[in-house]
Design a protein around this motif. Structure first.
Motif, PDB file in Angstrom:
ATOM      1  N   SER A  11       1.015  -1.322  -0.026  1.00  0.00           N
ATOM      2  CA  SER A  11      -0.063  -0.063  -0.102  1.00  0.00           C
ATOM      3  C   SER A  11       0.938   1.283   0.111  1.00  0.00           C
ATOM      4  CB  SER A  11      -0.992   0.053   1.235  1.00  0.00           C
ATOM      5  OG  SER A  11      -0.116   0.323   2.448  1.00  0.00           O
ATOM      6  N   ASP A  13       4.079   3.624  -2.111  1.00  0.00           N
ATOM      7  CA  ASP A  13       4.057   4.428  -3.233  1.00  0.00           C
ATOM      8  C   ASP A  13       3.888   3.337  -4.441  1.00  0.00           C
ATOM      9  OD1 ASP A  13       4.277   6.819  -1.951  1.00  0.00           O
ATOM     10  OD2 ASP A  13       6.389   6.982  -2.332  1.00  0.00           O
ATOM     11  N   VAL A  14       4.494   2.252  -4.321  1.00  0.00           N
ATOM     12  CA  VAL A  14       4.455   1.380  -5.387  1.00  0.00           C
ATOM     13  C   VAL A  14       3.058   0.629  -5.668  1.00  0.00           C
ATOM     14  CG1 VAL A  14       5.518  -0.600  -6.390  1.00  0.00           C
ATOM     15  CG2 VAL A  14       6.945   1.011  -5.218  1.00  0.00           C
ATOM     16  N   THR A  33      -3.030  -4.938   2.491  1.00  0.00           N
ATOM     17  CA  THR A  33      -2.183  -4.373   3.492  1.00  0.00           C
ATOM     18  C   THR A  33      -2.702  -4.851   4.918  1.00  0.00           C
ATOM     19  OG1 THR A  33      -2.144  -2.133   4.481  1.00  0.00           O
ATOM     20  CG2 THR A  33      -4.252  -2.649   3.575  1.00  0.00           C
ATOM     21  N   ARG A  34      -1.685  -4.688   5.854  1.00  0.00           N
ATOM     22  CA  ARG A  34      -1.880  -5.218   7.241  1.00  0.00           C
ATOM     23  C   ARG A  34      -3.165  -4.546   7.775  1.00  0.00           C
ATOM     24  NH1 ARG A  34       3.894  -3.552   9.568  1.00  0.00           N
ATOM     25  NH2 ARG A  34       3.607  -2.295   7.921  1.00  0.00           N
ATOM     26  N   VAL A  69       6.076  -4.776  -1.585  1.00  0.00           N
ATOM     27  CA  VAL A  69       6.186  -4.390  -0.007  1.00  0.00           C
ATOM     28  C   VAL A  69       7.786  -4.087   0.423  1.00  0.00           C
ATOM     29  CG1 VAL A  69       3.982  -5.543   0.615  1.00  0.00           C
ATOM     30  CG2 VAL A  69       6.362  -7.285   0.704  1.00  0.00           C
ATOM     31  N   LEU A  70       7.710  -3.726   1.609  1.00  0.00           N
ATOM     32  CA  LEU A  70       9.167  -3.260   1.884  1.00  0.00           C
ATOM     33  C   LEU A  70      10.113  -4.600   1.681  1.00  0.00           C
ATOM     34  CD1 LEU A  70      11.020  -1.350   3.673  1.00  0.00           C
ATOM     35  CD2 LEU A  70      10.224  -2.586   5.584  1.00  0.00           C
ATOM     36  N   VAL A 135      12.644   0.639 -11.717  1.00  0.00           N
ATOM     37  CA  VAL A 135      12.210   1.821 -12.253  1.00  0.00           C
ATOM     38  C   VAL A 135      11.423   2.624 -11.211  1.00  0.00           C
ATOM     39  CG1 VAL A 135      12.112   1.574 -14.873  1.00  0.00           C
ATOM     40  CG2 VAL A 135      10.038   1.247 -13.294  1.00  0.00           C
ATOM     41  N   ASN A 137       8.435   4.326  -9.134  1.00  0.00           N
ATOM     42  CA  ASN A 137       6.978   4.019  -8.888  1.00  0.00           C
ATOM     43  C   ASN A 137       6.147   5.056 -10.104  1.00  0.00           C
ATOM     44  OD1 ASN A 137       5.603   6.471  -7.254  1.00  0.00           O
ATOM     45  ND2 ASN A 137       7.542   5.973  -6.171  1.00  0.00           N
TER      46      ASN A 137
HETATM   47  N1  LIG Z   1       9.212   3.455  -4.355  1.00  0.00           N
HETATM   48  C1  LIG Z   1       9.600   3.395  -5.529  1.00  0.00           C
HETATM   49  O1  LIG Z   1       9.510   4.021  -6.571  1.00  0.00           O
HETATM   50  C2  LIG Z   1      10.280   1.855  -5.948  1.00  0.00           C
HETATM   51  C3  LIG Z   1      10.554   1.522  -7.318  1.00  0.00           C
HETATM   52  C4  LIG Z   1      10.842   0.206  -7.619  1.00  0.00           C
HETATM   53  C5  LIG Z   1      10.758  -0.824  -6.662  1.00  0.00           C
HETATM   54  N2  LIG Z   1      10.422  -0.464  -5.274  1.00  0.00           N
HETATM   55  C6  LIG Z   1      10.564  -1.306  -4.384  1.00  0.00           C
HETATM   56  O2  LIG Z   1       8.734  -1.587  -4.210  1.00  0.00           O
HETATM   57  C7  LIG Z   1       8.587  -2.247  -2.679  1.00  0.00           C
HETATM   58  C8  LIG Z   1       7.684  -1.293  -2.141  1.00  0.00           C
HETATM   59  O3  LIG Z   1       8.115   0.239  -2.114  1.00  0.00           O
HETATM   60  P1  LIG Z   1       7.361   1.566  -1.418  1.00  0.00           P
HETATM   61  O4  LIG Z   1       8.297   2.452  -1.970  1.00  0.00           O
HETATM   62  O5  LIG Z   1       5.835   1.355  -2.003  1.00  0.00           O
HETATM   63  O6  LIG Z   1       7.082   1.308   0.210  1.00  0.00           O
HETATM   64  P2  LIG Z   1       7.751   0.588   1.285  1.00  0.00           P
HETATM   65  O7  LIG Z   1       7.652   1.333   2.454  1.00  0.00           O
HETATM   66  O8  LIG Z   1       9.035  -0.098   0.688  1.00  0.00           O
HETATM   67  O9  LIG Z   1       6.700  -0.737   1.379  1.00  0.00           O
HETATM   68  C9  LIG Z   1       5.424  -0.460   1.995  1.00  0.00           C
HETATM   69  C10 LIG Z   1       4.596  -1.779   1.977  1.00  0.00           C
HETATM   70  O10 LIG Z   1       5.305  -2.710   2.894  1.00  0.00           O
HETATM   71  C11 LIG Z   1       4.661  -3.089   3.887  1.00  0.00           C
HETATM   72  N3  LIG Z   1       5.346  -3.432   5.067  1.00  0.00           N
HETATM   73  C12 LIG Z   1       6.182  -2.607   5.541  1.00  0.00           C
HETATM   74  N4  LIG Z   1       6.827  -3.273   6.786  1.00  0.00           N
HETATM   75  C13 LIG Z   1       6.172  -4.255   7.099  1.00  0.00           C
HETATM   76  C14 LIG Z   1       6.315  -5.201   7.863  1.00  0.00           C
HETATM   77  N5  LIG Z   1       7.165  -5.349   8.942  1.00  0.00           N
HETATM   78  N6  LIG Z   1       5.324  -6.385   7.809  1.00  0.00           N
HETATM   79  C15 LIG Z   1       4.688  -6.518   6.656  1.00  0.00           C
HETATM   80  N7  LIG Z   1       4.284  -5.492   5.709  1.00  0.00           N
HETATM   81  C16 LIG Z   1       5.422  -4.588   5.866  1.00  0.00           C
HETATM   82  C17 LIG Z   1       3.457  -2.030   4.322  1.00  0.00           C
HETATM   83  O11 LIG Z   1       2.440  -2.730   4.827  1.00  0.00           O
HETATM   84  P3  LIG Z   1       1.146  -2.004   4.980  1.00  0.00           P
HETATM   85  O12 LIG Z   1       0.514  -1.916   3.970  1.00  0.00           O
HETATM   86  O13 LIG Z   1       0.604  -2.904   6.337  1.00  0.00           O
HETATM   87  O14 LIG Z   1       1.553  -0.713   5.792  1.00  0.00           O
HETATM   88  C18 LIG Z   1       3.351  -1.521   2.648  1.00  0.00           C
HETATM   89  O15 LIG Z   1       2.300  -2.480   2.277  1.00  0.00           O
HETATM   90  C19 LIG Z   1      10.114  -2.056  -1.885  1.00  0.00           C
HETATM   91  O16 LIG Z   1      10.541  -3.423  -1.838  1.00  0.00           O
HETATM   92  C20 LIG Z   1      11.021  -1.224  -2.949  1.00  0.00           C
HETATM   93  O17 LIG Z   1      12.268  -1.454  -2.816  1.00  0.00           O
HETATM   94  C21 LIG Z   1      10.231   0.906  -4.956  1.00  0.00           C
END
Ligand SMILES: NC(=O)c1ccc[n+]([C@@H]2O[C@H](COP(=O)([O-])OP(=O)(O)OC[C@H]3O[C@@H](n4cnc5c(N)ncnc54)[C@H](OP(=O)(O)O)[C@@H]3O)[C@@H](O)[C@H]2O)c1
Length: 214
Positions: A11, A13-14, A33-34, A69-70, A135, A137
């Motif tokens: 949930s 940015d991605v 999401t949680r 997710v993270l 890339v 988001n």
């Molecule tokens: N940001 C970018 O532009 C980008 C680009 C390419 C790849 N990525 C990758 O895509 C993934 C998501 O990135 P993001 O930027 O959207 O945000 P993020 O902060 O890396 O991920 C957010 C998500 O992770 C979940 N999460 C975090 N800690 C958790 C835990 N302890 N247990 C279970 N779930 C947990 C959150 O759950 P809740 O929904 O419950 O809060 C949320 O759904 C990452 O692996 C990142 O490296 C990011």
């Protein structure tokens, strides 16, 4: 395309960018999401076309599932979502194993393994394709690059799953996919990301992408 239900685990940015993008392209979307109640409130009535559920509900919903997710939580989220909910499905893995503790990101695992491989090992009945992880988001759906949109780097063990992934990418506005091999290539697609951050800092943009020229 026949497939129209996508379950997106994440949930942040991605998850939201992909959710909005897939919905714009006519897909039925469920974000996992949680805290579904909290996310439903945040998205509000203007985004009622995006449904919300637990990680397990989103995985069960999708004909195709995206893991967004993270990185450090990815394996726990897959376990929480339930292996059976991924069985027989294409799973697009957008995650990166990044450690931000020193300010700039470093890989939290790599070298002889990758998050992509660990997700595939955790989901033996699913076809995991690494996709979207190199890339921003902001560029994942309907990308716009001044120098022209490059193909998306992908990798995975299953050729049919990679063909399906490329068809989805084309539907989302990408020219196609650059298949860099089996899931062990996730080691190198994930390793591109700390470099992507350093290059972005130098260029002063977060909309860039890598490609191969010859
Ligand atoms: N940001 C970018 O532009 C980008 C680009 C390419 C790849 N990525 C990758 O895509 C993934 C998501 O990135 P993001 O930027 O959207 O945000 P993020 O902060 O890396 O991920 C957010 C998500 O992770 C979940 N999460 C975090 N800690 C958790 C835990 N302890 N247990 C279970 N779930 C947990 C959150 O759950 P809740 O929904 O419950 O809060 C949320 O759904 C990452 O692996 C990142 O490296 C990011």
């Amino acid at each position: 395309m026949e497939t129209s239900r996508i379950g997106i685990l994440g949930s942040g940015d991605v998850g939201r960018a992909l959710g909005r993008g897939f919905a714009r392209h006519g897909w039925d979307v469920k974000l996992g999401t949680r805290n579904p109640d909290e996310l439903r409130t945040e998205l509000g009535p203007t985004e009622a076309d995006i449904s919300v559920g637990t990680f397990a509900e989103a995985a069960a919903y999708g004909d195709v599932v995206i893991l967004a997710v993270l990185g450090d939580a990815a394996e726990a989220v897959v376990e929480l979502a339930g292996e059976a909910n991924f069985s027989g499905k294409l799973v697009l893995d957008a995650t990166n194993p990044l450690d931000f503790s020193s300010g700039v990101p470093h890989l939290s695992l790599g070298g002889t393994t990758s998050l992509g491989e660990r997700i595939q090992e955790a989901l033996p009945e699913a076809s995991v394709v690494k996709c979207f992880n190199t890339v921003s988001n902001m560029q994942m759906v309907d990308p716009e690059f001044e120098a022209g949109t490059p193909p998306m780097f992908i990798c995975g063990n299953d050729d049919d799953a990679k063909t399906q992934t490329e068809a989805i990418l084309v539907e989302l506005g990408w020219p196609g996919a650059m298949d860099v091999g089996d899931i062990t290539s996730a080691r190198y697609l994930e390793a591109l990301v700390p470099l992507w951050v350093r290059v972005g800092s130098n260029l002063g943009t977060w909309k860039h992408a890598f490609t191969a020229v010859q």
